[in-house]
Design an enzyme around this catalytic site. Structure first.
Site, mmCIF file in Angstrom:
data_model
loop_
_atom_site.group_PDB
_atom_site.id
_atom_site.type_symbol
_atom_site.label_atom_id
_atom_site.label_comp_id
_atom_site.label_asym_id
_atom_site.label_seq_id
_atom_site.Cartn_x
_atom_site.Cartn_y
_atom_site.Cartn_z
ATOM 1 N N LEU A 97 0.877 -1.157 0.000
ATOM 2 C CA LEU A 97 0.000 0.000 0.000
ATOM 3 C C LEU A 97 0.918 1.211 0.000
ATOM 4 O O LEU A 97 1.797 1.316 0.867
ATOM 5 C CB LEU A 97 -0.907 0.013 1.237
ATOM 6 C CG LEU A 97 -1.988 1.103 1.236
ATOM 7 C CD1 LEU A 97 -3.241 0.596 1.923
ATOM 8 C CD2 LEU A 97 -1.533 2.380 1.872
ATOM 9 N N GLY A 107 -5.675 11.221 3.681
ATOM 10 C CA GLY A 107 -6.769 10.256 3.739
ATOM 11 C C GLY A 107 -6.822 9.278 2.585
ATOM 12 O O GLY A 107 -7.718 8.430 2.532
ATOM 13 N N GLY A 109 -4.625 6.860 1.834
ATOM 14 C CA GLY A 109 -4.290 5.527 2.336
ATOM 15 C C GLY A 109 -5.480 4.880 3.020
ATOM 16 O O GLY A 109 -5.737 3.687 2.843
ATOM 17 N N ASP A 135 2.215 -7.610 6.075
ATOM 18 C CA ASP A 135 3.607 -7.599 6.521
ATOM 19 C C ASP A 135 4.071 -6.158 6.427
ATOM 20 O O ASP A 135 4.407 -5.674 5.344
ATOM 21 C CB ASP A 135 4.486 -8.486 5.625
ATOM 22 C CG ASP A 135 4.152 -9.952 5.782
ATOM 23 O OD1 ASP A 135 4.238 -10.447 6.910
ATOM 24 O OD2 ASP A 135 3.811 -10.595 4.773
ATOM 25 N N TYR A 145 -1.304 0.483 10.680
ATOM 26 C CA TYR A 145 -2.302 -0.579 10.566
ATOM 27 C C TYR A 145 -2.972 -0.869 11.902
ATOM 28 O O TYR A 145 -4.179 -1.131 11.959
ATOM 29 C CB TYR A 145 -1.677 -1.845 9.974
ATOM 30 C CG TYR A 145 -1.287 -1.663 8.527
ATOM 31 C CD1 TYR A 145 -2.242 -1.432 7.548
ATOM 32 C CD2 TYR A 145 0.050 -1.701 8.141
ATOM 33 C CE1 TYR A 145 -1.882 -1.241 6.218
ATOM 34 C CE2 TYR A 145 0.418 -1.515 6.818
ATOM 35 C CZ TYR A 145 -0.558 -1.283 5.859
ATOM 36 O OH TYR A 145 -0.206 -1.096 4.553
ATOM 37 N N GLY A 147 -3.680 1.231 14.090
ATOM 38 C CA GLY A 147 -4.666 2.291 14.275
ATOM 39 C C GLY A 147 -6.017 1.961 13.650
ATOM 40 O O GLY A 147 -7.033 2.549 14.017
#
Length: 173
Positions: A97, A107, A109, A135, A145, A147
């Site tokens: 990502l 925002g 992502g 990973d 992540y 969060g």
């Protein structure tokens, strides 16, 4: 509010695909994947990549693949709560990502992650899947992540998992 569209890599126009060489998220490996490998992996059914497009330019992307996770790598609280069997389990892996460095922290992502989680729900409807694994590249990514509700593996804080019921709850009306 930032207006963008999300499209599968395979459905991008030639003009949109040409913009991948301008993509720079600040991570050479993630840039290189989009520029040199993503299309090949898509064609060979290794991963599926989805791109955020703004003004006909790729400004972010993520890639998914099918995978299995060793149940012993997941937190015992998760395996007990969801009564998961004691063998490898099918998951969707968020392979990559990335957001263009000029547009990070706006925002994008989050929109890509939500789109990826929705695709996990689609996979779960037609195939076995107990959640999503990631990973993380580093601790900062792992914190990102977490969060959103991903849980780190006890012995590997960069391996994160979100169980399918948690994903379903996120999209419950």
């Amino acid at each position: 509010m930032l207006q963008l569209t999300l499209q599968p890599l395979s459905q991008l126009t030639a003009e949109q695909l040409a913009t991948k060489t301008m993509f720079d998220c600040g991570q050479p490996a993630l840039n290189n994947y989009l520029i040199n490998t993503a299309k090949q992996h898509d064609t060979k059914n290794i991963t599926r990549s989805f791109c955020a497009i703004k003004d006909d330019r790729i400004i972010g992307y993520y890639s998914l693949s099918n995978a299995t996770v060793d149940i012993n790598n997941l937190p015992p609280t998760i395996t007990k709560r969801y009564k998961l069997p004691k063998h490898d389990m099918p998951v969707v892996r968020l392979c990559r990502l990335a957001i263009d460095s000029q547009l990070q922290r706006q925002g994008i992502g989050e929109k890509l992650l939500i789109d990826a989680l929705e695709k996990v729900l689609s996979v779960a409807k037609v195939s076995g899947c107990v959640g999503m694994v990631v990973d993380a590249k580093d601790q900062a990514a792992a914190n990102y992540y977490q969060g959103y509700g991903f849980v780190p593996a006890p012995d590997n804080p960069l391996l994160l998992f979100m169980p399918l019921p948690t994903i379903q709850e996120l999209f419950a009306e």
